[in-house]
Write a protein that holds these residues in place. Structure first.
Motif, PDB file in Angstrom:
ATOM      1  N   TYR A   1       0.718  -1.408   0.014  1.00  0.00           N
ATOM      2  CA  TYR A   1      -0.055   0.134   0.020  1.00  0.00           C
ATOM      3  C   TYR A   1       0.849   1.243  -0.009  1.00  0.00           C
ATOM      4  O   TYR A   1       1.959   1.308   0.672  1.00  0.00           O
ATOM      5  CB  TYR A   1      -0.805   0.059   1.138  1.00  0.00           C
ATOM      6  N   PHE A   2       0.308   2.339  -0.443  1.00  0.00           N
ATOM      7  CA  PHE A   2       1.007   3.627  -0.626  1.00  0.00           C
ATOM      8  C   PHE A   2       0.105   4.921  -0.176  1.00  0.00           C
ATOM      9  O   PHE A   2      -1.046   4.696  -0.427  1.00  0.00           O
ATOM     10  CB  PHE A   2       1.522   3.886  -2.113  1.00  0.00           C
ATOM     11  N   ARG A   3       0.596   5.759   0.487  1.00  0.00           N
ATOM     12  CA  ARG A   3       0.038   6.787   0.793  1.00  0.00           C
ATOM     13  C   ARG A   3       1.040   8.103   0.845  1.00  0.00           C
ATOM     14  O   ARG A   3       2.124   8.178   1.165  1.00  0.00           O
ATOM     15  CB  ARG A   3      -0.223   6.687   2.399  1.00  0.00           C
ATOM     16  N   VAL A   4       0.384   9.191   0.091  1.00  0.00           N
ATOM     17  CA  VAL A   4       0.781  10.367   0.171  1.00  0.00           C
ATOM     18  C   VAL A   4      -0.050  11.317   0.757  1.00  0.00           C
ATOM     19  O   VAL A   4      -1.109  11.719   0.436  1.00  0.00           O
ATOM     20  CB  VAL A   4       0.601  10.909  -1.387  1.00  0.00           C
ATOM     21  N   GLY A   5       0.542  11.864   2.031  1.00  0.00           N
ATOM     22  CA  GLY A   5      -0.328  12.607   3.014  1.00  0.00           C
ATOM     23  C   GLY A   5      -1.233  11.943   3.761  1.00  0.00           C
ATOM     24  O   GLY A   5      -1.081  10.617   3.951  1.00  0.00           O
ATOM     25  N   GLY A   6      -1.819  12.578   4.776  1.00  0.00           N
ATOM     26  CA  GLY A   6      -2.830  11.956   5.753  1.00  0.00           C
ATOM     27  C   GLY A   6      -2.225  12.221   7.100  1.00  0.00           C
ATOM     28  O   GLY A   6      -2.684  13.203   7.679  1.00  0.00           O
ATOM     29  N   PRO A   7      -1.214  11.475   7.474  1.00  0.00           N
ATOM     30  CA  PRO A   7      -0.541  11.821   8.809  1.00  0.00           C
ATOM     31  C   PRO A   7       0.264  12.772   8.978  1.00  0.00           C
ATOM     32  O   PRO A   7       0.727  13.346   9.810  1.00  0.00           O
ATOM     33  CB  PRO A   7       0.058  10.367   9.173  1.00  0.00           C
ATOM     34  N   HIS A   8       0.843  13.196   7.816  1.00  0.00           N
ATOM     35  CA  HIS A   8       1.947  14.301   7.597  1.00  0.00           C
ATOM     36  C   HIS A   8       1.937  14.437   6.386  1.00  0.00           C
ATOM     37  O   HIS A   8       1.392  14.058   5.234  1.00  0.00           O
ATOM     38  CB  HIS A   8       3.327  13.911   8.223  1.00  0.00           C
ATOM     39  N   VAL A   9       2.567  15.825   5.628  1.00  0.00           N
ATOM     40  CA  VAL A   9       2.716  16.054   4.455  1.00  0.00           C
ATOM     41  C   VAL A   9       3.500  15.027   3.686  1.00  0.00           C
ATOM     42  O   VAL A   9       4.388  14.683   4.215  1.00  0.00           O
ATOM     43  CB  VAL A   9       3.550  17.524   4.428  1.00  0.00           C
ATOM     44  N   GLY A  10       3.097  14.817   2.518  1.00  0.00           N
ATOM     45  CA  GLY A  10       3.803  13.809   1.627  1.00  0.00           C
ATOM     46  C   GLY A  10       3.869  14.432   0.158  1.00  0.00           C
ATOM     47  O   GLY A  10       2.975  15.182  -0.112  1.00  0.00           O
ATOM     48  N   ARG A  11       4.812  13.928  -0.529  1.00  0.00           N
ATOM     49  CA  ARG A  11       5.103  14.426  -1.748  1.00  0.00           C
ATOM     50  C   ARG A  11       5.922  13.587  -2.510  1.00  0.00           C
ATOM     51  O   ARG A  11       7.036  12.982  -2.094  1.00  0.00           O
ATOM     52  CB  ARG A  11       6.242  15.965  -1.860  1.00  0.00           C
ATOM     53  N   THR A  12       5.475  13.130  -3.753  1.00  0.00           N
ATOM     54  CA  THR A  12       6.124  12.198  -4.696  1.00  0.00           C
ATOM     55  C   THR A  12       5.677  12.523  -6.128  1.00  0.00           C
ATOM     56  O   THR A  12       4.552  13.086  -6.268  1.00  0.00           O
ATOM     57  CB  THR A  12       5.840  10.804  -4.212  1.00  0.00           C
ATOM     58  N   ARG A  13       6.549  12.148  -6.965  1.00  0.00           N
ATOM     59  CA  ARG A  13       6.122  12.194  -8.493  1.00  0.00           C
ATOM     60  C   ARG A  13       5.197  11.066  -8.840  1.00  0.00           C
ATOM     61  O   ARG A  13       4.108  11.051  -9.293  1.00  0.00           O
ATOM     62  CB  ARG A  13       7.244  12.318  -9.428  1.00  0.00           C
ATOM     63  N   THR A  14       5.836   9.990  -8.283  1.00  0.00           N
ATOM     64  CA  THR A  14       5.148   8.695  -8.622  1.00  0.00           C
ATOM     65  C   THR A  14       5.038   7.845  -7.581  1.00  0.00           C
ATOM     66  O   THR A  14       6.233   7.728  -6.890  1.00  0.00           O
ATOM     67  CB  THR A  14       5.718   7.959  -9.892  1.00  0.00           C
ATOM     68  N   ALA A  15       3.750   7.116  -7.191  1.00  0.00           N
ATOM     69  CA  ALA A  15       4.075   6.394  -6.055  1.00  0.00           C
ATOM     70  C   ALA A  15       4.856   4.972  -6.235  1.00  0.00           C
ATOM     71  O   ALA A  15       5.431   4.517  -6.030  1.00  0.00           O
ATOM     72  CB  ALA A  15       2.683   5.942  -5.534  1.00  0.00           C
ATOM     73  N   LEU A  16       4.023   4.089  -7.447  1.00  0.00           N
ATOM     74  CA  LEU A  16       4.563   2.787  -7.654  1.00  0.00           C
ATOM     75  C   LEU A  16       5.148   2.828  -9.375  1.00  0.00           C
ATOM     76  O   LEU A  16       4.383   3.354 -10.263  1.00  0.00           O
ATOM     77  CB  LEU A  16       3.532   1.733  -7.626  1.00  0.00           C
ATOM     78  N   GLU A  17       6.298   2.510  -9.564  1.00  0.00           N
ATOM     79  CA  GLU A  17       6.999   2.596 -10.849  1.00  0.00           C
ATOM     80  C   GLU A  17       7.263   1.362 -11.236  1.00  0.00           C
ATOM     81  O   GLU A  17       8.233   0.483 -10.680  1.00  0.00           O
ATOM     82  CB  GLU A  17       7.888   3.811 -10.967  1.00  0.00           C
ATOM     83  N   VAL A  18       6.816   0.813 -12.283  1.00  0.00           N
ATOM     84  CA  VAL A  18       7.018  -0.912 -12.577  1.00  0.00           C
ATOM     85  C   VAL A  18       7.739  -0.750 -14.011  1.00  0.00           C
ATOM     86  O   VAL A  18       6.958  -0.560 -15.087  1.00  0.00           O
ATOM     87  CB  VAL A  18       5.692  -1.718 -12.919  1.00  0.00           C
TER      88      VAL A  18
END
Length: 626
Positions: free
Chosen positions: A425-442
């Motif tokens: 599982y992946f999470r961007v934000g919620g418990p704290h500020v989050g930043r990513t361009r892509t979560a899962l790259e295959v």
């Protein structure tokens, strides 16, 4: 979420179901239950409790009840825990074991097969009641992050009232899995119809399980894979079955909205910790299967290989990443005990066949823009039971499988032993500020993604302004362009939940890709139409197959729109795919949740999901039409 916006009429009892998630503040992290006392148990840390059949039921009940009470509202907290049951029987007719499962909790048997651990009682998840001091506005929309697996459950409701006694309740939404279960004695209900309502629920996952008659109820979408089911009550928007004995036929789609594949083209069950006949701990790593149907354990031990636990490096949140990488380089596999790990450089998986197994929703949080987990372009790697969070500095990705044009541009052949991601599982934000361009790259070929929730958070405890301005803060601060980018060929996804990213939620560039079940909510928070448009197009389609792709399959896909920041926003299409003979989509839908407009389902086909039909899906049976 700050407001519940959408409704959808059900086929069961005239109930209604919205899809928007509901926010709740996170209390401080609770104290963990007592450490395991069984002297035969390995040192798995204080966040793992191992029970054995000699322990009094009252003690087991008390420990699990205490943690469940602490976790019932701890959606954005840091506590993680695994409750593991050694082989034997727990609960009696006079004193059944009846427990509830809260946030970030894993409940699992330690048998080689599900029949080795039996619970007489119930293992349940109820609605969270968010209004009037916990007596109203009862929903399951945010019941995330919990796991139940590898045991037999004989449902015994002795002592419960009439409604509660009618089923074993598992009222959940995303990032929740049921695997390797044998349930009997009463119905299984995926909604909690015993509380004050509105009793909404928003999707989940069952695999490798033998289950009784199952009440789908208000579950808007659900995916069941390689199981046996005695019956299924209904569907709301999107109920998908793949390789399931007893699954309902899809005849009459979209009423009911069933998508049924007789066999799963590629499958691999999740690795599991178990105790062998000599009391030694090991991990069973199931083999991949082709064109499979039914449970993997019908004829005995699930086919695969056994890895002794002493071949694993057992890590804790205090373990330095360099030490983890050193142990991996020595040829060990990796067991992540429950907790939150700060990852300032990549955990690098380079050896073919490496197993990474997380217990109790072990969570890797990116620090300083790191990519928390990378997998080399090698076959047979299995990553399971891990959650990966973005950090406050932008990461290029959170999990990268292979490198673009890896192995000097010469792809390896791994169709018989695919690298597999199970319950990652992946999470961007919620418990704290989050930043990513892509979560899962295959990037690798022949990868299997078996149940993932890739979530750019629509709510959380970050210090944003409430209401619409809070959404604008979130759009500018919790940033994530794409949830999943697939560059490899022959990649299969079974159970793909991806939500709220700021451009295409899924981008599929590889050939011969297959997705069985896709669930999406577009981002709630674009501030304006201009912020959402690109290249002269209104908005970003949720699921984009690259223009040059010639072969792709999608079965059972849904995209939902709720532009709460600016309800006038339009999105041209939920799905955008090339018009090629080998690109075929089967059973698609879009739904309006109370704001904005999805103009079409796919490539200009299908009517608008607008606010004149909130909660009423727009369906396309096949694209292109036969």
């Amino acid at each position: 979420m700050l407001a519940l916006a959408a409704v959808a009429t059900l086929a069961l009892g005239g109930l209604v179901a919205p899809s928007a998630h509901a926010a709740a503040a996170a209390p401080t992290a609770p104290a963990a239950p007592a450490a395991p006392t069984d002297p035969a148990a390995p040192a798995l840390g204080p966040a793992v409790t191992v029970f054995d059949p000699s322990m009094p039921v009252s003690r087991i009940q008390a420990e699990m009840d205490a943690f469940a009470a602490q976790q019932v509202d701890n959606e954005m907290g840091t506590a993680r825990h695994a409750f593991l049951f050694e082989p034997g029987t727990y609960g009696t007719a006079a004193q059944p074991l009846q427990v509830r499962v809260g946030y970030y909790t894993e409940v699992a048997g330690l048998g080689a097969s599900p029949g080795d651990v039996t619970i007489n009682g119930k293992v349940e998840v109820y609605n969270r009641c968010l209004g009037d001091g916990g007596t109203s506005n009862c929903i399951a929309l945010d019941n995330f992050w919990r796991t139940l697996s590898n045991l037999t459950l004989h449902v015994d409701a002795t002592g419960q009232d009439g409604c509660r006694a009618s089923a074993n309740f598992w009222a959940v939404s995303q990032a929740v899995s049921m695997r390797r279960l044998d349930i009997s004695g009463a119905n299984l209900s995926l909604m909690d119809y015993c509380t004050a309502g509105p009793q909404y629920a928003s999707g989940g996952f069952i695999a490798d399980s033998r289950i009784p008659f199952t009440i789908n109820g208000s579950q808007q979408q659900w995916f069941t894979r390689n199981s046996e089911v005695a019956g299924w009550s209904n569907g709301v928007w999107n109920a998908v079955f793949s390789g399931v004995v007893g699954a309902p036929a899809e005849t009459g789609y979209p009423d009911p909205p069933y998508t049924t594949l007789d066999r799963t083209p590629v499958s691999r069950e999740k690795p599991y910790l178990f105790v062998d006949g000599q009391g030694r701990y090991a991990v069973r790593v199931p083999s991949a299967r082709r064109d499979s149907r039914g449970v993997s354990w019908a004829q005995g031990l699930t086919p695969g290989r056994t890895v002794a636990l002493d071949r694993f490096f057992v890590a804790s949140p205090s373990t330095p990443v360099q030490e983890i990488n050193n142990q991996l380089a020595r040829g060990l596999d990796l067991l992540l005990t429950p907790g939150v790990y700060d990852i300032d450089r990549s955990i690098s998986i380079k050896r073919p066949g490496t197993v990474v197994l997380g217990l109790g929703h072990a969570t890797l949080t990116a620090v300083g823009g790191a990519v928390p987990l990378t997998v080399a372009d090698v076959p047979g790697v299995v990553v399971a039971g891990v959650t990966i969070d973005a950090g406050s500095v932008e990461s290029p990705a959170l999990l990268r499988v292979g490198t673009r044009h890896g192995n000097n541009g010469v792809p390896h052949e791994a169709s018989s032993d695919p690298t597999t991601l199970s319950d990652v599982y992946f999470r961007v934000g919620g418990p704290h500020v989050g930043r990513t361009r892509t979560a899962l790259e295959v990037n690798s070929d022949d990868v299997l993604v078996d149940h993932t929730w890739v979530w750019r958070a629509d709510h959380g405890v970050e210090p944003f302004t409430a209401g619409v301005s809070g959404d604008t803060d979130r759009w500018r601060t919790n940033t994530g362009l794409n949830g999943v980018v697939v560059n490899g060929d022959d990649v299969t996804a079974t159970g793909l939940f991806v939500e709220h990213f700021q451009q295409h939620n899924v981008v599929w560039n590889g050939e011969r890709g297959t997705t069985i079940f896709f669930q999406n909510e577009l981002p709630y928070d674009p501030p304006t139409q201009a912020d959402w448009d690109h290249d002269g197009v209104r908005g970003w389609a949720a699921y984009k197959v690259a223009d040059g792709v010639t072969s792709h399959r999608l079965y059972g896909g849904g995209s939902y729109v709720y532009n709460r920041n600016d309800p006038s926003i339009h999105t041209a299409n939920g799905f955008d795919v090339p018009q090629a003979p080998g690109v075929r989509l089967h059973h698609l839908l879009t739904v309006n949740l109370g704001g904005g407009v999805l103009d079409h389902v796919v490539n200009g086909v299908g009517g608008a999901a607008d606010t004149t039909k909130v909660g009423v899906p727009v369906f396309v049976t096949d694209y292109p039409a036969p």
